[in-house]
Design a protein around this motif. Sequence first.
Motif, PDB file in Angstrom:
ATOM      1  N   GLY A 129       0.831  -1.205   0.000  1.00  0.00           N
ATOM      2  CA  GLY A 129       0.000   0.000   0.000  1.00  0.00           C
ATOM      3  C   GLY A 129       0.856   1.241   0.000  1.00  0.00           C
ATOM      4  O   GLY A 129       1.955   1.260   0.565  1.00  0.00           O
ATOM      5  N   ASN A 130       0.361   2.290  -0.655  1.00  0.00           N
ATOM      6  CA  ASN A 130       1.085   3.561  -0.678  1.00  0.00           C
ATOM      7  C   ASN A 130       0.335   4.559   0.191  1.00  0.00           C
ATOM      8  O   ASN A 130      -0.350   5.446  -0.281  1.00  0.00           O
ATOM      9  CB  ASN A 130       1.207   4.093  -2.105  1.00  0.00           C
ATOM     10  CG  ASN A 130       2.079   5.346  -2.182  1.00  0.00           C
ATOM     11  OD1 ASN A 130       3.017   5.488  -1.415  1.00  0.00           O
ATOM     12  ND2 ASN A 130       1.758   6.240  -3.084  1.00  0.00           N
ATOM     13  N   ARG A 131       0.429   4.366   1.498  1.00  0.00           N
ATOM     14  CA  ARG A 131      -0.286   5.201   2.451  1.00  0.00           C
ATOM     15  C   ARG A 131       0.693   5.723   3.488  1.00  0.00           C
ATOM     16  O   ARG A 131       1.837   5.283   3.557  1.00  0.00           O
ATOM     17  CB  ARG A 131      -1.393   4.393   3.136  1.00  0.00           C
ATOM     18  CG  ARG A 131      -0.869   3.174   3.878  1.00  0.00           C
ATOM     19  CD  ARG A 131      -1.983   2.234   4.330  1.00  0.00           C
ATOM     20  NE  ARG A 131      -1.428   1.062   5.001  1.00  0.00           N
ATOM     21  CZ  ARG A 131      -1.156   0.989   6.291  1.00  0.00           C
ATOM     22  NH1 ARG A 131      -1.410   2.042   7.077  1.00  0.00           N
ATOM     23  NH2 ARG A 131      -0.664  -0.102   6.832  1.00  0.00           N
ATOM     24  N   ASN A 132       0.237   6.667   4.274  1.00  0.00           N
ATOM     25  CA  ASN A 132       1.053   7.172   5.371  1.00  0.00           C
ATOM     26  C   ASN A 132       0.963   6.182   6.534  1.00  0.00           C
ATOM     27  O   ASN A 132      -0.061   6.095   7.202  1.00  0.00           O
ATOM     28  CB  ASN A 132       0.575   8.559   5.807  1.00  0.00           C
ATOM     29  CG  ASN A 132       0.771   9.592   4.720  1.00  0.00           C
ATOM     30  OD1 ASN A 132       1.747   9.546   3.978  1.00  0.00           O
ATOM     31  ND2 ASN A 132      -0.156  10.521   4.608  1.00  0.00           N
ATOM     32  N   GLN A 145       7.972   4.823   0.494  1.00  0.00           N
ATOM     33  CA  GLN A 145       6.928   5.791   0.158  1.00  0.00           C
ATOM     34  C   GLN A 145       7.235   6.468  -1.173  1.00  0.00           C
ATOM     35  O   GLN A 145       8.392   6.736  -1.509  1.00  0.00           O
ATOM     36  CB  GLN A 145       6.836   6.862   1.245  1.00  0.00           C
ATOM     37  CG  GLN A 145       6.421   6.333   2.614  1.00  0.00           C
ATOM     38  CD  GLN A 145       4.940   6.076   2.695  1.00  0.00           C
ATOM     39  OE1 GLN A 145       4.124   6.902   2.291  1.00  0.00           O
ATOM     40  NE2 GLN A 145       4.565   4.924   3.217  1.00  0.00           N
ATOM     41  N   SER A 195      -5.996   8.162  -5.085  1.00  0.00           N
ATOM     42  CA  SER A 195      -4.798   8.162  -4.246  1.00  0.00           C
ATOM     43  C   SER A 195      -5.126   7.636  -2.860  1.00  0.00           C
ATOM     44  O   SER A 195      -6.092   8.077  -2.232  1.00  0.00           O
ATOM     45  CB  SER A 195      -4.229   9.576  -4.148  1.00  0.00           C
ATOM     46  OG  SER A 195      -3.251   9.669  -3.134  1.00  0.00           O
ATOM     47  N   GLU A 196      -4.320   6.684  -2.369  1.00  0.00           N
ATOM     48  CA  GLU A 196      -4.520   6.164  -1.014  1.00  0.00           C
ATOM     49  C   GLU A 196      -4.273   7.239   0.030  1.00  0.00           C
ATOM     50  O   GLU A 196      -4.871   7.228   1.104  1.00  0.00           O
ATOM     51  CB  GLU A 196      -3.574   4.982  -0.761  1.00  0.00           C
ATOM     52  CG  GLU A 196      -4.011   3.685  -1.396  1.00  0.00           C
ATOM     53  CD  GLU A 196      -3.160   2.522  -0.913  1.00  0.00           C
ATOM     54  OE1 GLU A 196      -3.329   2.106   0.243  1.00  0.00           O
ATOM     55  OE2 GLU A 196      -2.321   2.048  -1.695  1.00  0.00           O
ATOM     56  N   LYS A 197      -3.366   8.163  -0.282  1.00  0.00           N
ATOM     57  CA  LYS A 197      -3.002   9.179   0.699  1.00  0.00           C
ATOM     58  C   LYS A 197      -4.067  10.260   0.821  1.00  0.00           C
ATOM     59  O   LYS A 197      -4.395  10.709   1.927  1.00  0.00           O
ATOM     60  CB  LYS A 197      -1.649   9.803   0.329  1.00  0.00           C
ATOM     61  CG  LYS A 197      -0.477   8.845   0.467  1.00  0.00           C
ATOM     62  CD  LYS A 197       0.835   9.542   0.177  1.00  0.00           C
ATOM     63  CE  LYS A 197       2.029   8.622   0.395  1.00  0.00           C
ATOM     64  NZ  LYS A 197       3.316   9.279   0.126  1.00  0.00           N
ATOM     65  N   GLY A 199      -7.227  10.166  -0.950  1.00  0.00           N
ATOM     66  CA  GLY A 199      -8.585   9.695  -1.166  1.00  0.00           C
ATOM     67  C   GLY A 199      -9.263  10.347  -2.356  1.00  0.00           C
ATOM     68  O   GLY A 199     -10.460  10.140  -2.593  1.00  0.00           O
TER      69      GLY A 199
END
Length: 330
Positions: A129-132, A145, A195-197, A199
């Motif tokens: 996953g590319n999230r914080n 990241q 975007s996962e970051k 939304g």
Amino acid sequence: MIDRVHAMRVFTRVVDTNSFTRAAESLGMPRASVSTTVQQLEALVGVQLLARTTRRLNLTVDGAAYYERCAQILADIDELESGFGAGEERLRGRLRVEMPDTVATSIVVPALPEFHARYPQIELSIGIGNRNVDLVGEGVDCSVQLGELPDSGLIARRLGMLEQVTCASPAYLDKHGMPQTLDELAQHVAVNCISEKSGRPADFDFDVDGEPVTMKMRGFVQVADEHAYLACGVEGLGLIQPLRIAAQSYLRSGQLREVLPQWKSPPLKVSVAFLKSRQATPRVSLFVDWLAALFERSQQMDDTLTSLYRSAQRRGPSRRDRPEEETAGA
């Protein structure tokens, strides 16, 4: 008598995972033993280290200072012990990492046999996953990241840059035409990648004469998965702007064609982030070094493949790839 080093390891794990239960699971200990060990450590040092509530744990002021010293002392012990005996062969244990899907499947996973052969006693747990990522709360050792990292107080090491490419399927371009300018591009539809970051749908970005240009593209399909994003592009549902390493095989096979190659999309920075307390830990240190070397090799290979692809595009299809010419009267 309490084993102080063991107690320090238990305490730091509780802090890193922000949970007695998760700490117990990762250490293979009963939860009650973890709680008792922390209480014994607090009695030994004479101060309260953790403020416990029904919802979460919080470090006290003394606990925060003690945690920093513990983390450094334990890292020094690990580094010292790893320097004796069989060297790298002594490195063992579990390493939990998070990384984007494309980075995992295109770069890291193909090289894992090499990593395992070199460090057979290290167990990797890879989250996608590319999230914080909350490294402390989730008990993650390091996180790869894309893009700019938030100001989170983490230590970050830059691994490289990944190029993005604007492309579409031949079927889509045959139906809607090949855009020649950004103004023409704005008349087309795109597959919106969430975007996962943020939304939100990711915009199309370009570098025009050194100036960033952002375009909000309209579209009727939204996806939040890189594989689905590429699949939608291949099926002709709109233009896409994926990472080139993810699209490379489709570009080489002709399932996707590059659009507006004269207008490059700014490359995305790739970094690996980790807690300050993990900076000197041998397992984390060696994995970060291995990642950096892997990305350097991958970047060189990607540059070579990109150059070959663009050369082939300029030459056009080879005679073998061209359809046979129809003979007169056929």
